[in-house]
Design a protein around this motif. Structure first.
Motif, PDB file in Angstrom:
ATOM      1  N   UNK A 106      -8.973 -13.396  -5.129  1.00  0.00           N
ATOM      2  CA  UNK A 106      -8.872 -14.679  -5.818  1.00  0.00           C
ATOM      3  C   UNK A 106      -7.799 -14.640  -6.906  1.00  0.00           C
ATOM      4  N   UNK A 107      -7.505 -13.445  -7.401  1.00  0.00           N
ATOM      5  CA  UNK A 107      -6.505 -13.289  -8.459  1.00  0.00           C
ATOM      6  C   UNK A 107      -5.212 -12.669  -7.947  1.00  0.00           C
ATOM      7  N   UNK A 108      -5.145 -12.435  -6.628  1.00  0.00           N
ATOM      8  CA  UNK A 108      -3.941 -11.824  -6.042  1.00  0.00           C
ATOM      9  C   UNK A 108      -3.588 -10.507  -6.728  1.00  0.00           C
TER      10      UNK A 108
ATOM     11  N   UNK B 128       8.399 -13.253   1.965  1.00  0.00           N
ATOM     12  CA  UNK B 128       8.590 -12.290   0.877  1.00  0.00           C
ATOM     13  C   UNK B 128       7.378 -12.252  -0.026  1.00  0.00           C
ATOM     14  N   UNK B 129       7.075 -11.060  -0.496  1.00  0.00           N
ATOM     15  CA  UNK B 129       6.008 -10.858  -1.472  1.00  0.00           C
ATOM     16  C   UNK B 129       6.619 -10.177  -2.675  1.00  0.00           C
TER      17      UNK B 129
ATOM     18  N   UNK C  17      -1.629  -4.741 -10.341  1.00  0.00           N
ATOM     19  CA  UNK C  17      -0.469  -5.188  -9.573  1.00  0.00           C
ATOM     20  C   UNK C  17      -0.753  -6.615  -9.108  1.00  0.00           C
ATOM     21  N   UNK C  18       0.051  -7.532  -9.594  1.00  0.00           N
ATOM     22  CA  UNK C  18      -0.113  -8.937  -9.222  1.00  0.00           C
ATOM     23  C   UNK C  18       0.904  -9.291  -8.153  1.00  0.00           C
ATOM     24  N   UNK C  19       0.423  -9.924  -7.087  1.00  0.00           N
ATOM     25  CA  UNK C  19       1.277 -10.318  -5.974  1.00  0.00           C
ATOM     26  C   UNK C  19       1.509 -11.819  -5.986  1.00  0.00           C
ATOM     27  N   UNK C  20       2.687 -12.212  -5.570  1.00  0.00           N
ATOM     28  CA  UNK C  20       2.992 -13.627  -5.452  1.00  0.00           C
ATOM     29  C   UNK C  20       3.901 -13.833  -4.243  1.00  0.00           C
ATOM     30  N   UNK C  21       3.903 -15.027  -3.729  1.00  0.00           N
ATOM     31  CA  UNK C  21       4.813 -15.383  -2.649  1.00  0.00           C
ATOM     32  C   UNK C  21       4.161 -15.635  -1.314  1.00  0.00           C
ATOM     33  N   UNK C  22       3.118 -14.906  -0.976  1.00  0.00           N
ATOM     34  CA  UNK C  22       2.447 -15.112   0.304  1.00  0.00           C
ATOM     35  C   UNK C  22       0.936 -14.951   0.103  1.00  0.00           C
ATOM     36  N   UNK C  23       0.177 -15.242   1.137  1.00  0.00           N
ATOM     37  CA  UNK C  23      -1.278 -15.132   1.055  1.00  0.00           C
ATOM     38  C   UNK C  23      -1.673 -13.677   0.885  1.00  0.00           C
ATOM     39  N   UNK C  24      -2.283 -13.389  -0.256  1.00  0.00           N
ATOM     40  CA  UNK C  24      -2.572 -12.005  -0.628  1.00  0.00           C
ATOM     41  C   UNK C  24      -3.487 -11.320   0.371  1.00  0.00           C
ATOM     42  N   UNK C  25      -4.465 -12.023   0.901  1.00  0.00           N
ATOM     43  CA  UNK C  25      -5.407 -11.333   1.793  1.00  0.00           C
ATOM     44  C   UNK C  25      -4.865 -11.189   3.216  1.00  0.00           C
ATOM     45  N   UNK C  26      -3.578 -11.423   3.399  1.00  0.00           N
ATOM     46  CA  UNK C  26      -2.914 -11.052   4.650  1.00  0.00           C
ATOM     47  C   UNK C  26      -2.286  -9.662   4.574  1.00  0.00           C
ATOM     48  N   UNK C  27      -2.564  -8.944   3.477  1.00  0.00           N
ATOM     49  CA  UNK C  27      -1.928  -7.658   3.252  1.00  0.00           C
ATOM     50  C   UNK C  27      -2.943  -6.593   2.882  1.00  0.00           C
ATOM     51  N   UNK C  28      -2.799  -5.422   3.493  1.00  0.00           N
ATOM     52  CA  UNK C  28      -3.389  -4.223   2.928  1.00  0.00           C
ATOM     53  C   UNK C  28      -2.515  -3.822   1.744  1.00  0.00           C
ATOM     54  N   UNK C  29      -3.138  -3.168   0.766  1.00  0.00           N
ATOM     55  CA  UNK C  29      -2.394  -2.792  -0.438  1.00  0.00           C
ATOM     56  C   UNK C  29      -2.561  -1.302  -0.719  1.00  0.00           C
ATOM     57  N   UNK C  30      -1.614  -0.755  -1.440  1.00  0.00           N
ATOM     58  CA  UNK C  30      -1.675   0.678  -1.741  1.00  0.00           C
ATOM     59  C   UNK C  30      -0.978   0.977  -3.053  1.00  0.00           C
ATOM     60  N   UNK C  31      -1.293   2.155  -3.555  1.00  0.00           N
ATOM     61  CA  UNK C  31      -0.583   2.720  -4.699  1.00  0.00           C
ATOM     62  C   UNK C  31       0.070   4.031  -4.257  1.00  0.00           C
ATOM     63  N   UNK C  32       1.289   4.208  -4.705  1.00  0.00           N
ATOM     64  CA  UNK C  32       2.027   5.451  -4.527  1.00  0.00           C
ATOM     65  C   UNK C  32       2.494   5.908  -5.907  1.00  0.00           C
TER      66      UNK C  32
ATOM     67  N   UNK D  44       1.856  -5.809   5.523  1.00  0.00           N
ATOM     68  CA  UNK D  44       1.364  -6.964   6.282  1.00  0.00           C
ATOM     69  C   UNK D  44       0.412  -6.535   7.389  1.00  0.00           C
ATOM     70  N   UNK D  45      -0.586  -7.353   7.664  1.00  0.00           N
ATOM     71  CA  UNK D  45      -1.513  -7.059   8.748  1.00  0.00           C
ATOM     72  C   UNK D  45      -0.809  -7.290  10.069  1.00  0.00           C
ATOM     73  N   UNK D  46      -0.777  -6.270  10.896  1.00  0.00           N
ATOM     74  CA  UNK D  46      -0.143  -6.380  12.210  1.00  0.00           C
ATOM     75  C   UNK D  46      -0.600  -5.200  13.045  1.00  0.00           C
ATOM     76  N   UNK D  47      -0.390  -5.297  14.354  1.00  0.00           N
ATOM     77  CA  UNK D  47      -0.767  -4.203  15.248  1.00  0.00           C
ATOM     78  C   UNK D  47       0.122  -3.000  14.988  1.00  0.00           C
ATOM     79  N   UNK D  48      -0.416  -1.832  15.258  1.00  0.00           N
ATOM     80  CA  UNK D  48       0.379  -0.628  15.103  1.00  0.00           C
ATOM     81  C   UNK D  48       0.182   0.030  13.752  1.00  0.00           C
TER      82      UNK D  48
END
Length: 121
Positions: free
Chosen positions: A75-77, A1-2, A22-37, A100-104
């Motif tokens: 470094x600051x998530x 969970x993030x 937007x501050x993220x917590x719970x998992x390794x931040x650089x395992x995720x692409x991020x976006x704004x909607x 999350x980074x994954x195929x597809x």
């Protein structure tokens, strides 16, 4: 969970600027692409900007190109959205999302609670 928590919204006059965070917590931040909607009253949620995990790639909706800049500090998530030359049409609730980074195809599995941006004319 993030867990994602946005901040920085508010009321601004047309032509002004805001920076959302937007501050993220719970998992390794650089395992995720991020976006704004964003979602305006009575409208569907729409894509605003996306940044890859490494920050090498950024993508924008045509409506915000040249005015908004997405960035991140692993470094600051934290992911940011610098919004300049704001227009009344930018009024919306802005949401941060993580993919999350994954195929597809990219899929945003995690969402923040949103922050309100209101631009007055």
């Amino acid at each position: 969970q993030v867990q994602l928590v946005e901040s920085g919204g508010g009321l601004v006059q047309a032509g002004g600027s805001l920076r959302l965070s937007c501050v993220a917590s719970g998992r390794t931040f650089n395992n995720y692409d991020m976006a704004w909607f964003r979602q305006a009253p009575g409208k569907e949620r729409e894509f605003v900007a996306h940044i890859t995990w490494s920050a090498i790639g950024t993508y924008y909706a045509d409506s915000v190109k040249g005015r908004f800049t997405i960035s991140r500090d692993n470094a600051k998530n934290t992911v940011y959205l610098q919004m300049n030359s704001l227009k009344p049409g930018d009024t919306a609730i802005y949401y941060c999302a993580a993919a999350p980074l994954r195929a597809g195809a990219t899929r945003y599995d995690y969402w923040g609670q949103g922050t309100q941006v209101t631009v007055s004319s």
